[in-house]
Design a protein around this motif. Structure first.
Motif, mmCIF file in Angstrom:
data_model
loop_
_atom_site.group_PDB
_atom_site.id
_atom_site.type_symbol
_atom_site.label_atom_id
_atom_site.label_comp_id
_atom_site.label_asym_id
_atom_site.label_seq_id
_atom_site.Cartn_x
_atom_site.Cartn_y
_atom_site.Cartn_z
ATOM 1 N N GLU A 176 0.803 -1.213 0.000
ATOM 2 C CA GLU A 176 0.000 0.000 0.000
ATOM 3 C C GLU A 176 0.845 1.278 0.000
ATOM 4 O OE1 GLU A 176 -3.377 0.261 -0.388
ATOM 5 O OE2 GLU A 176 -3.118 -1.856 -0.836
ATOM 6 N N GLU A 177 2.142 1.152 0.207
ATOM 7 C CA GLU A 177 3.025 2.316 0.213
ATOM 8 C C GLU A 177 3.857 2.400 -1.061
ATOM 9 O OE1 GLU A 177 3.026 4.704 2.438
ATOM 10 O OE2 GLU A 177 1.490 3.738 3.663
ATOM 11 N N ASP A 178 4.485 1.289 -1.434
ATOM 12 C CA ASP A 178 5.380 1.277 -2.588
ATOM 13 C C ASP A 178 5.144 0.006 -3.402
ATOM 14 O OD1 ASP A 178 7.367 1.963 -4.369
ATOM 15 O OD2 ASP A 178 9.002 1.208 -3.106
ATOM 16 N N PRO A 179 4.043 -0.056 -4.149
ATOM 17 C CA PRO A 179 3.690 -1.284 -4.859
ATOM 18 C C PRO A 179 4.622 -1.584 -6.031
ATOM 19 C CG PRO A 179 2.226 0.483 -5.513
ATOM 20 C CD PRO A 179 3.075 1.034 -4.396
ATOM 21 N N THR A 180 4.870 -2.857 -6.236
ATOM 22 C CA THR A 180 5.634 -3.310 -7.404
ATOM 23 C C THR A 180 4.770 -4.174 -8.318
ATOM 24 O OG1 THR A 180 6.443 -5.256 -6.199
ATOM 25 C CG2 THR A 180 7.802 -3.259 -6.125
ATOM 26 N N SER A 181 3.550 -4.492 -7.876
ATOM 27 C CA SER A 181 2.664 -5.359 -8.650
ATOM 28 C C SER A 181 1.250 -5.223 -8.107
ATOM 29 C CB SER A 181 3.115 -6.818 -8.542
ATOM 30 O OG SER A 181 2.165 -7.695 -9.139
ATOM 31 N N LEU A 182 0.272 -5.550 -8.931
ATOM 32 C CA LEU A 182 -1.069 -5.766 -8.413
ATOM 33 C C LEU A 182 -1.086 -7.081 -7.639
ATOM 34 C CD1 LEU A 182 -3.264 -4.658 -11.473
ATOM 35 C CD2 LEU A 182 -2.841 -3.391 -9.356
ATOM 36 N N ILE B 126 0.953 6.893 -6.566
ATOM 37 C CA ILE B 126 1.704 6.596 -7.782
ATOM 38 C C ILE B 126 1.212 7.513 -8.895
ATOM 39 C CG2 ILE B 126 2.174 4.197 -7.159
ATOM 40 C CD1 ILE B 126 -0.145 3.352 -8.915
ATOM 41 N N ASP B 127 2.078 7.726 -9.863
ATOM 42 C CA ASP B 127 1.782 8.671 -10.938
ATOM 43 C C ASP B 127 1.459 7.963 -12.246
ATOM 44 O OD1 ASP B 127 1.481 11.235 -12.006
ATOM 45 O OD2 ASP B 127 3.551 11.269 -12.733
ATOM 46 N N THR B 128 1.161 6.667 -12.181
ATOM 47 C CA THR B 128 1.009 5.887 -13.403
ATOM 48 C C THR B 128 -0.325 5.148 -13.476
ATOM 49 O OG1 THR B 128 2.199 4.062 -12.317
ATOM 50 C CG2 THR B 128 3.490 5.543 -13.731
ATOM 51 N N MET B 129 -1.351 5.635 -12.775
ATOM 52 C CA MET B 129 -2.632 4.924 -12.791
ATOM 53 C C MET B 129 -3.239 4.808 -14.185
ATOM 54 S SD MET B 129 -3.558 3.393 -10.091
ATOM 55 C CE MET B 129 -5.248 3.065 -10.591
ATOM 56 N N PRO B 130 -3.214 5.845 -15.019
ATOM 57 C CA PRO B 130 -3.770 5.670 -16.368
ATOM 58 C C PRO B 130 -3.042 4.584 -17.155
ATOM 59 C CG PRO B 130 -3.531 7.991 -15.864
ATOM 60 C CD PRO B 130 -2.830 7.248 -14.772
ATOM 61 N N GLU B 131 -1.710 4.557 -17.054
ATOM 62 C CA GLU B 131 -0.941 3.524 -17.754
ATOM 63 C C GLU B 131 -1.239 2.143 -17.178
ATOM 64 O OE1 GLU B 131 1.381 7.383 -17.967
ATOM 65 O OE2 GLU B 131 0.231 6.290 -16.466
ATOM 66 N N ILE C 102 -2.909 -10.707 -14.897
ATOM 67 C CA ILE C 102 -3.121 -9.314 -14.499
ATOM 68 C C ILE C 102 -1.930 -8.804 -13.697
ATOM 69 C CG2 ILE C 102 -4.509 -7.815 -13.002
ATOM 70 C CD1 ILE C 102 -6.953 -9.490 -13.877
ATOM 71 N N ASP C 103 -1.465 -9.605 -12.752
ATOM 72 C CA ASP C 103 -0.313 -9.181 -11.941
ATOM 73 C C ASP C 103 0.935 -9.024 -12.802
ATOM 74 O OD1 ASP C 103 -2.000 -9.257 -9.811
ATOM 75 O OD2 ASP C 103 -1.110 -11.004 -8.847
ATOM 76 N N GLU C 104 1.148 -9.945 -13.719
ATOM 77 C CA GLU C 104 2.318 -9.868 -14.600
ATOM 78 C C GLU C 104 2.268 -8.620 -15.471
ATOM 79 O OE1 GLU C 104 2.263 -13.503 -16.757
ATOM 80 O OE2 GLU C 104 2.794 -14.745 -15.021
ATOM 81 N N GLU C 105 1.084 -8.294 -15.981
ATOM 82 C CA GLU C 105 0.945 -7.117 -16.846
ATOM 83 C C GLU C 105 1.163 -5.818 -16.065
ATOM 84 O OE1 GLU C 105 -2.355 -8.866 -20.048
ATOM 85 O OE2 GLU C 105 -3.003 -7.927 -18.173
ATOM 86 N N SER C 106 0.911 -5.842 -14.785
ATOM 87 C CA SER C 106 1.056 -4.622 -13.985
ATOM 88 C C SER C 106 2.507 -4.306 -13.639
ATOM 89 C CB SER C 106 0.262 -4.758 -12.688
ATOM 90 O OG SER C 106 0.893 -5.658 -11.782
ATOM 91 N N GLN C 107 3.344 -5.302 -13.596
ATOM 92 C CA GLN C 107 4.705 -5.118 -13.076
ATOM 93 C C GLN C 107 5.579 -4.181 -13.908
ATOM 94 O OE1 GLN C 107 5.832 -9.231 -12.558
ATOM 95 N NE2 GLN C 107 4.266 -9.509 -10.969
ATOM 96 N N PRO C 108 5.541 -4.228 -15.248
ATOM 97 C CA PRO C 108 6.347 -3.255 -16.012
ATOM 98 C C PRO C 108 5.949 -1.804 -15.758
ATOM 99 C CG PRO C 108 5.709 -5.094 -17.409
ATOM 100 C CD PRO C 108 4.923 -5.234 -16.140
ATOM 101 N N VAL C 109 4.708 -1.581 -15.342
ATOM 102 C CA VAL C 109 4.253 -0.217 -15.051
ATOM 103 C C VAL C 109 4.638 0.191 -13.638
ATOM 104 C CG1 VAL C 109 2.247 1.312 -14.885
ATOM 105 C CG2 VAL C 109 2.327 -0.461 -16.657
ATOM 106 N N LEU C 110 4.413 -0.691 -12.682
ATOM 107 C CA LEU C 110 4.658 -0.359 -11.280
ATOM 108 C C LEU C 110 6.116 -0.508 -10.876
ATOM 109 C CD1 LEU C 110 1.508 -2.050 -9.684
ATOM 110 C CD2 LEU C 110 1.933 0.404 -9.945
ATOM 111 N N ASP C 111 6.808 -1.426 -11.523
ATOM 112 C CA ASP C 111 8.224 -1.669 -11.172
ATOM 113 C C ASP C 111 9.017 -1.957 -12.446
ATOM 114 O OD1 ASP C 111 10.519 -2.151 -9.702
ATOM 115 O OD2 ASP C 111 10.026 -4.258 -9.349
#
Length: 449
Positions: free
Chosen positions: A235-241, A399-404, A431-440
Motif C-alpha cells: 500500500e506504500e510502494d507497490p511493485t505489482s497488483l 503513484i503517478d502511473t494509474m492511467p498507464e 493481471i499481476d504480470e501485466e502490472s509489473q512493467p508499469v509499477l516496477d
C-alpha cells in the motif's frame, strides 16, 4: 501542533485551485498619491460550467474585499484537460497558477517536480482551526515528507446509483426478498441483498437488466477490499497488483458470480450501442456505480427516479474514489497573498457556494452536513450516503502511473467479466504480470534478463 496543522490542512483543501490567464493590471486606490499595485494571482480549477461559475463567485467575493491582491480565475473542462495543459507536451511543466486544484493522484508528480509548496505552516500562521472539521484520512492523503502539501477540498466516494422503479425495496420485502430498510436514514446492504436487487430489476419482458460494473481497477476495487483482498501488493510502494493472492481471488470469486451473470448484466451488444449510463438514464438498467458528479446530469433526465446506496458489503464496508485538493505553486507571485486567498476559498461560506452546484462532496464536514450539500427535496433522497461512504474510502498508493496501469491490464480485466469460460487463476496471474512493467519497470527488466 502537528496534529492541529494536519487537521487544518484538510479543512482548507475543500475549496479549489488557481488558474492561468492574463495578469490583471495594477488597481489605483482613490486618495493615494502613490498607489501600490495589487499582487496579481491566478486560481486554476476544472469542472463543468455551473461549478466553474460558482468558483468565479468565490473569486469575485475575495476581490471585492481584498486590498493587496487581485485574483483571476482560469478553468478547464475536466481534470485531464487541465493536467495535459499544465504538464506540457514534452513532459515539462508549464507555469502553474498561484493556487490550483489537483487530484490526489497528481501529488506524486508535483512532489517529483517540486512544483508546490507545503500549506500547513502558512495556514497555521493565519489561525486556521481545523479541529474536527476534516477527516484524518483526507489530510493524510495530501501529506508527504511530514508536511501537509495541499489542502483537501472534495472527496468523491464511489456509490451505487439505482433506478427506484426497477429496484423497489418495499416491493422486495413484500415478496419476502431480503432488502435494505427503505425508510432508513443511513441505509446499508450486504452483497446478497445487492445480488437480489439486481435480479429483481432484471425483467426480460421489459428488456431491463439489473446491474453493470466497469471492468476496471476502479470498478472492481471496492468489491476486492470489501471481501478482504488487496489491489496492490504494497500500500506504500507497490511493485505489482495483488490479484493472484488467495484473499483477492476469494473476493473476486464471490463478486464475479453476479457480475459475470449474463442474465442480469447488459450484453456486449447492448454496450456497443450505448453506454451503461445511457441505459440507466433510459430506465433500462437497475444499478450502476458512480460518483457525486453524476447527480446534476441525472436530475435533468425526465421521469428518472433515482437514489444512491453505499457500495455493498461482502465482509466489511469499502469503497474507492478521488480526493481533490487546493495547492500553492512553489513559484507563486506571493506566497502570503496566495495563502490569504486559500483561506478564503476554504471558508465554509465559499465551499457552500460551490457545493450548491451539486457536483462535489465537500471535505469540510460542516458543509457536508448542511442543507447546501444534502439539498432536501431534490434527488437523490439519501445524499448523506456520499458523506457516510467517505468513512470506508480506501486511498490507493501514491503513484503517478494509474492511467498507464489501467491500460496495461484492461484486456485481462475485461476477460474477468466477459469470457465465456473463466480460468480465474490464469487470468489473475496474468493481471499481476501485466502490472509489473508499469509499477516496477526496473524489476521487470531484470526479471526479463
Amino acid at each position: 501542533m502537528a496534529a492541529t496543522a494536519t487537521a487544518a490542512a484538510l479543512v482548507l483543501a475543500l475549496a479549489g485551485c488557481d488558474s492561468g490567464g492574463a495578469e490583471p493590471g495594477p488597481i489605483l486606490r482613490s486618495g493615494s498619491a502613490s498607489p501600490e499595485p495589487r499582487t496579481a494571482l491566478t486560481f486554476g480549477v476544472f469542472g463543468p460550467e455551473e461549478e466553474v461559475s460558482a468558483f468565479q463567485g468565490v473569486v469575485d467575493n475575495f476581490n471585492a474585499s481584498a486590498e493587496d491582491s487581485e485574483v483571476r480565475l482560469r478553468s478547464w473542462d475536466d481534470h485531464d484537460a487541465m493536467m495535459a495543459d499544465l504538464r506540457g507536451q514534452d513532459g515539462s511543466a508549464a507555469k502553474l497558477p498561484d493556487v490550483f486544484m489537483v487530484s490526489r493522484a497528481d501529488l506524486a508528480w508535483l512532489q517529483e517536480k517540486q512544483l508546490n509548496q507545503p500549506v500547513d505552516e502558512l495556514l497555521d500562521e493565519r489561525g486556521v482551526d481545523f479541529g474536527d472539521g476534516y477527516s484524518r484520512d483526507a489530510l493524510e492523503a495530501f501529506s508527504s515528507d511530514n508536511r501537509l502539501q495541499c489542502m483537501p477540498y472534495a472527496i468523491s466516494p464511489m456509490v451505487i446509483y439505482l433506478n427506484k422503479k426497477l429496484v423497489d425495496f418495499t416491493r422486495m420485502q413484500k415478496r419476502e426478498i431480503s432488502a435494505p430498510d427503505p425508510e432508513s436514514d443511513n441505509p446499508h446492504w450486504n452483497f446478497d441483498q445487492f445480488t437480489a436487487a439486481a435480479q429483481f430489476a432484471t425483467r426480460p419482458r421489459k428488456g431491463t437488466r439489473g446491474v453493470y460494473i466497469d471492468p476496471t481497477l476502479t470498478g472492481l476495487a471496492p468489491f476486492i477490499y470489501s471481501g478482504g483482498g488487496q489491489v496492490f501488493d504494497d500500500e506504500e510502494d507497490p511493485t505489482s497488483l495483488a490479484f493472484s493472492s488467495e484473499e483477492t481471488r476469494s473476493a473476486l470469486e464471490r463478486t464475479l458470480q453476479l457480475l459475470r451473470d449474463p442474465h442480469v448484466t447488459p450484453t456486449q451488444q447492448q454496450l456497443a450501442k450505448a453506454s451503461a449510463l445511457t441505459w440507466f438514464e433510459r430506465g433500462r438498467l437497475g444499478m450502476i456505480a458512480g460518483f457525486r458528479s453524476l447527480v446534476p446530469e441525472l436530475r435533468q433526465v425526465q421521469g428518472l427516479d433515482f437514489d444512491v446506496m453505499p457500495m455493498p458489503s461482502l465482509d466489511g464496508g469499502a469503497t474507492v474514489g478521488d480526493i481533490t485538493g487546493l495547492c500553492l505553486s512553489a513559484d507563486a507571485a506571493s506566497s502570503s497573498a496566495a495563502a490569504d486567498f486559500l483561506v478564503h476559498a476554504l471558508s465554509t461560506e465559499a465551499v457552500s457556494r460551490v457545493v450548491r452546484s451539486g457536483y462535489l462532496v465537500p471535505a469540510n464536514l460542516e458543509v457536508a452536513a448542511s442543507d447546501d450539500f444534502r439539498q432536501p427535496g431534490r434527488l437523490p433522497n439519501h445524499s448523506a450516503v456520499f458523506s457516510t461512504s467517505v468513512r470506508t474510502l480506501r486511498v490507493p498508493p501514491l503513484i503517478d502511473t494509474m492511467p498507464e496501469l489501467e491500460k496495461a491490464v484492461s484486456g485481462s480485466l475485461d476477460d474477468l467479466l466477459n469470457v465465456p469460460v473463466l480460468d480465474l487463476e490464469a487470468v489473475t496471474d496474468k493481471i499481476d504480470e501485466e502490472s509489473q512493467p508499469v509499477l516496477d519497470p526496473e524489476g521487470a527488466t531484470e526479471d526479463a534478463q
